[in-house]
Design an enzyme around this catalytic site. Structure first.
Site, PDB file in Angstrom:
ATOM      1  CG  LEU A 107      -2.018  -1.031   1.324  1.00  0.00           C
ATOM      2  CD1 LEU A 107      -2.745  -0.933   2.661  1.00  0.00           C
ATOM      3  CD2 LEU A 107      -3.004  -0.885   0.172  1.00  0.00           C
ATOM      4  CG  ASP A 108       0.476   4.194  -3.020  1.00  0.00           C
ATOM      5  OD1 ASP A 108       1.281   3.333  -3.418  1.00  0.00           O
ATOM      6  OD2 ASP A 108      -0.360   4.756  -3.747  1.00  0.00           O
ATOM      7  CE  LYS A 109       5.668   8.849   4.541  1.00  0.00           C
ATOM      8  NZ  LYS A 109       6.786   9.825   4.370  1.00  0.00           N
TER       9      LYS A 109
END
Length: 261
Positions: free
Chosen positions: A101-103
């Site tokens: 998952l993106d930051k």
């Protein structure tokens, strides 16, 4: 059981890594150095050592984690804190994240030491659905929804995205919905400009292209300000887990996931 499988399922490392450990003479079986990864051992009676320490067989593990925003999906990072920083009280050697998952994205993230499970869940041809809840600046008309559902171009030289599912929850002006958004960081929205449209909903995809949800919505004029993954392959995030908390998957959850695969 194969020696490399035993080690990978005992949190020593991923299968490809433990094969190297074995070939480099780091592993003993009943006091003898073994350099053949495929050798068969008895996990119940044989004594397996790695770097001089006896390895206890733990078996396959599957964790559900509620990822908070602000953390990198990686084992370590020189600058940022990572999702592994939340697993201080368990042995995560050999356990890895399934996908990423993106930051700034929250929600469901799985961890396992089962490489076959990871491969099947992330393999594009399996068409495993992943559902995300979003808030975005902008609006969606019927043509926009149709494009998202049938496939849309999200990058130069790229093929159409696979068919998706879109379910709109809320749409209106920011001044009307800002109290419902309940988002910790709304720096993307100028609170002095209340007359801008916002929309929330669920987008379900069966691919894993980089920033795919954000890019798909951007392609129809929506700028994502909040994103949370809520399900993978029918497995829903346990909402009783607070951000940063995790638990083992139940036998029922594991069975349902494998049925999907």
């Amino acid at each position: 059981m194969r020696l490399d499988k035993f080690l990978s399922e005992s949190s020593v490392g991923r299968r490809k890594n433990v094969r190297n450990y074995i070939k480099e003479g780091m592993v003993k079986v009943n006091g003898e150095v073994i350099i053949e990864p495929a050798i068969e051992i008895n996990e119940k009676s044989d004594v397996i050592e790695y770097l001089g320490k006896v390895v206890v067989y733990t078996g396959k593990v599957y964790y559900m984690f509620n990822k908070p925003a602000g953390y990198i999906t990686a084992r370590r990072d020189k600058v940022n804190k990572t999702v592994f920083d939340f697993f201080d009280d368990v042995n995560m050697n050999g356990v890895f994240h399934v996908g990423r998952l993106d930051k700034d994205t929250e929600g469901l993230l799985l961890f396992t030491n089962d490489g076959e499970f990871e491969h099947k869940l992330m393999y594009p041809e399996k068409h495993v659905e992943k559902t995300y809840f979003f808030w975005a600046l902008g609006s969606l008309d019927e043509e926009d929804r149709k494009q998202l559902e049938q496939g849309i171009y999200i990058g130069k030289g790229q093929i159409l995205t696979k068919p998706a599912k879109i379910e709109v929850q809320k749409c209106g002006m920011y001044k009307e919905l800002k109290n419902e958004m309940s988002i910790e960081n709304l720096s993307n929205i100028d609170s002095n400009q209340y007359n801008q449209p916002v929309i929330s909903g669920y987008l379900t995809i069966s691919e894993g292209r980089k920033h795919q949800v954000k890019r798909m919505l951007k392609a129809v004029g929506c700028y994502v300000v909040y994103l949370k993954r809520v399900s993978i392959g029918g497995l829903r995030l346990d909402e009783s887990l607070e951000k940063g908390q995790y638990r083992l998957l139940t036998d029922v959850e594991i069975k349902k996931l494998f049925e999907k695969l």
